[in-house]
Design an enzyme around this catalytic site. Structure first.
Site, mmCIF file in Angstrom:
data_model
loop_
_atom_site.group_PDB
_atom_site.id
_atom_site.type_symbol
_atom_site.label_atom_id
_atom_site.label_comp_id
_atom_site.label_asym_id
_atom_site.label_seq_id
_atom_site.Cartn_x
_atom_site.Cartn_y
_atom_site.Cartn_z
ATOM 1 N N VAL A 1 -4.502 -2.163 7.210
ATOM 2 C CA VAL A 1 -3.706 -2.994 8.118
ATOM 3 C C VAL A 1 -4.316 -4.387 8.097
ATOM 4 O O VAL A 1 -5.539 -4.541 8.085
ATOM 5 C CB VAL A 1 -3.633 -2.438 9.561
ATOM 6 C CG1 VAL A 1 -2.635 -1.291 9.650
ATOM 7 C CG2 VAL A 1 -4.989 -1.978 10.068
ATOM 8 N N GLY B 1 -12.359 -15.617 -3.516
ATOM 9 C CA GLY B 1 -13.810 -15.684 -3.484
ATOM 10 C C GLY B 1 -14.432 -14.690 -2.529
ATOM 11 O O GLY B 1 -15.501 -14.931 -1.972
ATOM 12 N N HIS C 1 -5.709 6.293 1.109
ATOM 13 C CA HIS C 1 -5.950 4.864 1.313
ATOM 14 C C HIS C 1 -5.134 4.415 2.521
ATOM 15 O O HIS C 1 -4.017 4.883 2.741
ATOM 16 C CB HIS C 1 -5.509 4.085 0.066
ATOM 17 C CG HIS C 1 -5.169 2.650 0.332
ATOM 18 N ND1 HIS C 1 -3.877 2.213 0.548
ATOM 19 C CD2 HIS C 1 -5.958 1.549 0.441
ATOM 20 C CE1 HIS C 1 -3.888 0.917 0.764
ATOM 21 N NE2 HIS C 1 -5.130 0.489 0.711
ATOM 22 N N SER D 1 -9.459 -1.988 5.723
ATOM 23 C CA SER D 1 -9.000 -1.280 4.531
ATOM 24 C C SER D 1 -9.936 -0.110 4.281
ATOM 25 O O SER D 1 -11.156 -0.257 4.409
ATOM 26 C CB SER D 1 -9.003 -2.223 3.324
ATOM 27 O OG SER D 1 -8.553 -1.555 2.165
#
Length: 300
Positions: free
Chosen positions: A110, A259, A107, A93
C-alpha cells in the site's frame, strides 16, 4: 510534508508493526531484524527481514518515506505534466517466501504519492493491493483469498472488486511466458476518485485485509508433508517471481530510478531460486496442474 502525508505515514508505520507481529507469531521461531536507513536525497525507511524461521525461509516487510525534487521517469510515464516536479512517496511493501512448497508465496503493498510542480496544483494518489503465488494450488485457498478481497471492496462499490481483480490479473502478467504470476488478488494505482478520505479508507481496508486473507491459508498449509521433488519445483517457479520483479514491476523501477536503497528494493527476491532450461512438467502431474491456474478466471 502535508497533513495528509503525516496521517498516511502514521497508519503505515502501525501497519508494518502489526503485520510483523502476526508473521512472527505464525512463524514461532525467527524474529524480524530491523535495518533503519536514510536516503541521501531525502527520506528513509525501516526494512525488516525475518530469515530461516520455522515457516518462512525469508519474509520482508518494508516501510519507506522518501522525497525528492524530481520525480523519476517511472512515476511520470502516466503523468507527463509532472516531469521535473518534486514528490513525497510513502508505503509499506511485503513479500513472504515460505519454506513449504504447499504454502503460497505472497506479496502486498500500500502506498501514497504527493507530487507538485510550480504553477500546477499539487496532486496526490494512492495505490496498492495484494496477490498470491501458489506452487501447488488448492481451490479452497484461492476462493478464500478472493472472498476476502471481494468483501473488503464491497463497501466502496459493487464495481471495485471486479475492476481491481482484473487490473491485478493484467498487471502481474509475464508477457514473455504468457502466464499470470499467480492467482491474483487486487491491484490499483493512481487512485484519487471520491476524495482523500474515501481513498485513504479503501487503502486502509486493503492493508488491514491482507492478514485476513493470508493467515488462514498459512495455518492450513505450513505443515503439509513434502519432499525434494516439491522443493525443486518451488525453487524453479520462484524464478518466475524474479523475472517479473526485475522486468516489469513498477515499484522496483521507481525505487531504483529514484535512488532508493537497493537492498530494500530487492528484498522481494527469494533467498534461493533455480533456473532450468526448457523445463516441462510430467503430463498429468501435480506440477503440470499449476498451468491451469496461471490464466485469469473468476475464482468465486
Amino acid at each position: 510534508m502535508s497533513q495528509q502525508t503525516d496521517r498516511v505515514e502514521q497508519f503505515l508505520r502501525a501497519l508494518q508493526d502489526r503485520i510483523c507481529a502476526a508473521v512472527e507469531q505464525l512463524d514461532g521461531k525467527a524474529k524480524f531484524v530491523e535495518d533503519a536507513w536514510t536516503r541521501p536525497a531525502g527520506g528513509g525507511g525501516r526494512t525488516r527481514v525475518l530469515r530461516d524461521g520455522a515457516v518462512f525461509e525469508q519474509a520482508g516487510v518494508n516501510f519507506s518515506l522518501v522525497h525528492g525534487s524530481q520525480l523519476p521517469p517511472s512515476a511520470t510515464a502516466h503523468r507527463p505534466e509532472l516531469a521535473g516536479g518534486g514528490f513525497v512517496a510513502t508505503g509499506v511493501s511485503l513479500v513472504l517466501h515460505p519454506h513449504n512448497p504447499y504454502l503460497p508465496t505472497t506479496h502486498a503493498n500500500v502506498r501514497y504519492f504527493e507530487a507538485g510542480k510550480d504553477g500546477l496544483e499539487p496532486v496526490w494518489w494512492f495505490g496498492g493491493g495484494f496477490d498470491l503465488t501458489p506452487f501447488y494450488p488448492f481451490d479452497e485457498d484461492v476462493a478464500h483469498w478472493h472472498t476476502v478481497a471481494r468483501d473488503l471492496c464491497a463497501p466502496f462499490g459493487a464495481d471495485v472488486y471486479p475492476r481491481y481483480k482484473k487490473w491485478c490479473d493484467e498487471y502481474f502478467y509475464l508477457k514473455h511466458r504468457a502466464e499470470t504470476r499467480g492467482v491474483g488478488g487486487l491491484f490499483y494505482d493512481d487512485l484519487n476518485e471520491g476524495g482523500f478520505e474515501r481513498c485513504f479508507d479503501f487503502t486502509k481496508a486493503v492493508g488491514q485485509g491482507f492478514l485476513d486473507a493470508y493467515l488462514p491459508i498459512a495455518e492450513r498449509r505450513k505443515d503439509t508433508p513434502h519432499g525434494e521433488r516439491e522443493r525443486e519445483f518451488q525453487l524453479y517457479r520462484r524464478g518466475r517471481y524474479v523475472e517479473f520483479n526485475l522486468v516489469y514491476d513498477r515499484g522496483t523501477l521507481f525505487g531504483l530510478q529514484s535512488g532508493g536503497r537497493t537492498e530494500s528494493i530487492l528484498m522481494s527476491l527469494p533467498p534461493r531460486v533455480r533456473f532450468e532450461y526448457a523445463y516441462t512438467p510430467e503430463p498429468d502431474s501435480a506440477e503440470a496442474r499449476l498451468a491451469d491456474y496461471l490464466k485469469p478466471r473468476d475464482w468465486l
